[in-house]
Design an enzyme around this catalytic site. Sequence first.
Site, PDB file in Angstrom:
ATOM      1  N   TYR A  75       1.480  11.581  57.234  1.00  0.00           N
ATOM      2  CA  TYR A  75       1.198  10.872  58.490  1.00  0.00           C
ATOM      3  C   TYR A  75       0.332  11.741  59.408  1.00  0.00           C
ATOM      4  CZ  TYR A  75       1.765   8.587  62.988  1.00  0.00           C
ATOM      5  OH  TYR A  75       1.513   7.992  64.209  1.00  0.00           O
ATOM      6  N   LYS A 101      -3.623  11.123  60.714  1.00  0.00           N
ATOM      7  CA  LYS A 101      -4.058  11.037  62.113  1.00  0.00           C
ATOM      8  C   LYS A 101      -5.120  12.102  62.428  1.00  0.00           C
ATOM      9  CE  LYS A 101      -1.810   7.391  63.195  1.00  0.00           C
ATOM     10  NZ  LYS A 101      -2.490   6.147  63.579  1.00  0.00           N
TER      11      LYS A 101
HETATM   12  N1  LIG Z   1       5.337   4.926  67.768  1.00  0.00           N
HETATM   13  C1  LIG Z   1       4.884   6.136  68.089  1.00  0.00           C
HETATM   14  O1  LIG Z   1       5.642   7.035  68.518  1.00  0.00           O
HETATM   15  C2  LIG Z   1       3.426   6.435  67.975  1.00  0.00           C
HETATM   16  C3  LIG Z   1       2.940   7.636  68.529  1.00  0.00           C
HETATM   17  C4  LIG Z   1       1.592   7.921  68.430  1.00  0.00           C
HETATM   18  C5  LIG Z   1       0.755   7.042  67.770  1.00  0.00           C
HETATM   19  N2  LIG Z   1       1.260   5.907  67.248  1.00  0.00           N
HETATM   20  C6  LIG Z   1       0.350   5.005  66.560  1.00  0.00           C
HETATM   21  O2  LIG Z   1       0.323   3.777  67.268  1.00  0.00           O
HETATM   22  C7  LIG Z   1       0.032   2.716  66.346  1.00  0.00           C
HETATM   23  C8  LIG Z   1       1.040   1.613  66.511  1.00  0.00           C
HETATM   24  O3  LIG Z   1       2.317   2.155  66.342  1.00  0.00           O
HETATM   25  P1  LIG Z   1       3.630   1.339  66.769  1.00  0.00           P
HETATM   26  O4  LIG Z   1       4.639   2.351  67.129  1.00  0.00           O
HETATM   27  O5  LIG Z   1       3.274   0.263  67.705  1.00  0.00           O
HETATM   28  O6  LIG Z   1       4.009   0.722  65.340  1.00  0.00           O
HETATM   29  P2  LIG Z   1       5.058  -0.445  64.967  1.00  0.00           P
HETATM   30  O7  LIG Z   1       5.918  -0.784  66.146  1.00  0.00           O
HETATM   31  O8  LIG Z   1       5.695   0.001  63.706  1.00  0.00           O
HETATM   32  O9  LIG Z   1       4.107  -1.715  64.690  1.00  0.00           O
HETATM   33  C9  LIG Z   1       3.257  -1.681  63.584  1.00  0.00           C
HETATM   34  C10 LIG Z   1       2.379  -2.923  63.577  1.00  0.00           C
HETATM   35  O10 LIG Z   1       1.512  -2.828  62.449  1.00  0.00           O
HETATM   36  C11 LIG Z   1       1.713  -3.966  61.579  1.00  0.00           C
HETATM   37  N3  LIG Z   1       1.558  -3.524  60.201  1.00  0.00           N
HETATM   38  C12 LIG Z   1       2.352  -2.657  59.519  1.00  0.00           C
HETATM   39  N4  LIG Z   1       1.922  -2.540  58.247  1.00  0.00           N
HETATM   40  C13 LIG Z   1       0.834  -3.360  58.127  1.00  0.00           C
HETATM   41  C14 LIG Z   1      -0.023  -3.692  57.053  1.00  0.00           C
HETATM   42  N5  LIG Z   1       0.138  -3.154  55.827  1.00  0.00           N
HETATM   43  N6  LIG Z   1      -1.021  -4.577  57.268  1.00  0.00           N
HETATM   44  C15 LIG Z   1      -1.192  -5.137  58.488  1.00  0.00           C
HETATM   45  N7  LIG Z   1      -0.418  -4.858  59.547  1.00  0.00           N
HETATM   46  C16 LIG Z   1       0.600  -3.983  59.362  1.00  0.00           C
HETATM   47  C17 LIG Z   1       3.130  -4.441  61.918  1.00  0.00           C
HETATM   48  O11 LIG Z   1       3.326  -5.837  61.638  1.00  0.00           O
HETATM   49  P3  LIG Z   1       3.820  -6.329  60.168  1.00  0.00           P
HETATM   50  O12 LIG Z   1       4.950  -5.434  59.781  1.00  0.00           O
HETATM   51  O13 LIG Z   1       4.193  -7.766  60.367  1.00  0.00           O
HETATM   52  O14 LIG Z   1       2.628  -6.195  59.273  1.00  0.00           O
HETATM   53  C18 LIG Z   1       3.161  -4.217  63.440  1.00  0.00           C
HETATM   54  O15 LIG Z   1       2.459  -5.252  64.092  1.00  0.00           O
HETATM   55  C19 LIG Z   1      -0.011   3.370  64.968  1.00  0.00           C
HETATM   56  O16 LIG Z   1      -1.349   3.682  64.649  1.00  0.00           O
HETATM   57  C20 LIG Z   1       0.773   4.653  65.157  1.00  0.00           C
HETATM   58  O17 LIG Z   1       0.397   5.639  64.229  1.00  0.00           O
HETATM   59  C21 LIG Z   1       2.574   5.566  67.332  1.00  0.00           C
END
Ligand SMILES: NC(=O)c1ccc[n+]([C@@H]2O[C@H](COP(=O)([O-])OP(=O)(O)OC[C@H]3O[C@@H](n4cnc5c(N)ncnc54)[C@H](OP(=O)(O)O)[C@@H]3O)[C@@H](O)[C@H]2O)c1
Length: 270
Positions: free
Chosen positions: A157, A161
């Site tokens: 991961y 990034k």
């Molecule tokens: N959460 C954190 O602490 C954090 C911190 C820094 C950066 N980020 C980044 O922020 C972004 C969003 O994170 P989040 O925390 O909002 O994630 P999340 O709550 O897990 O949501 C993930 C989203 O992506 C979709 N998704 C997952 N697998 C997919 C696939 N194979 N094809 C199409 N869509 C897919 C999911 O919907 P479905 O499952 O229905 O496909 C959902 O809409 C990511 O890039 C993550 O790396 C997150």
Amino acid sequence: MAERETAPVTVITGASEGLGLALAREFARAGHGLLLVARGRAALEAAAGGIARDTGVRVEIQVADLASRKGCASVVTALEKHGLHADYLVNNAALGLSGPYAEHEGGEVMRLVDLNVRALSDLTARLLPGMIARDRGGVLNVGSMAGFFPGPYQAAYYASKAYVLSLSEALAQEVAGTNVRVCVVAPGPLATRFHARMGAQRDYYIRFQGLMGVEQVARSARAGLVRGRRVIVPGAINWVSAQFLRVAPHILLVPFAAWLLRRREARRGV
Ligand SMILES: NC(=O)c1ccc[n+]([C@@H]2O[C@H](COP(=O)([O-])OP(=O)(O)OC[C@H]3O[C@@H](n4cnc5c(N)ncnc54)[C@H](OP(=O)(O)O)[C@@H]3O)[C@@H](O)[C@H]2O)c1
């Protein structure tokens, strides 16, 4: 023959919940039509319906697994089918993987690379040329503070990034001098289901840094994109930390990251 008129939209991946949904709301509030992409139809439809009702913008959805080549291609097909073009692309969808790298099962690592690296690269390659030809729009990549340093126990991961950060900064330079923007937003841990999905919700890094709300990150990200910023780190403390992480010696930083990221269940021998 005259080219068919298409309407501009912002394509947002992973837009059914979490940060992607907050970004969709943020772009819609600024008047952008949307094409929302994720795998789950019901959540996508609920998100699209709510945003259209609250903001009055046009919202289309595309159900696709972006970890497959077919899924990425289907986004372009959906744009064509609805008579749209991508004014902005928000590469948000990603997944995490926690635990020792050698213990990940079969296709898990490749699935992460397919979504976090290949899909983001593929969609950018498909949609950026049109933006450059129109001399407007841009790409907002969702990176992470994880992109600034190696992360043992979330190794793939963190590496994914780092790729997102590097690609984004390089492309931002390539489009300099045009009206097209490329930028990366690099948040710290967020209050979403992301951590629970990989079973890391009890790990120290969450308690150490705390969880930021997705609305604040979405606001900073869009504002930064509009202002032409290349790397956006929302939150003052995270911004200062990021400056440190960029220069800190890895000989000290990587063992500390390992302590933060090690699975707590494993440590207790559970
Ligand atoms: N959460 C954190 O602490 C954090 C911190 C820094 C950066 N980020 C980044 O922020 C972004 C969003 O994170 P989040 O925390 O909002 O994630 P999340 O709550 O897990 O949501 C993930 C989203 O992506 C979709 N998704 C997952 N697998 C997919 C696939 N194979 N094809 C199409 N869509 C897919 C999911 O919907 P479905 O499952 O229905 O496909 C959902 O809409 C990511 O890039 C993550 O790396 C997150």
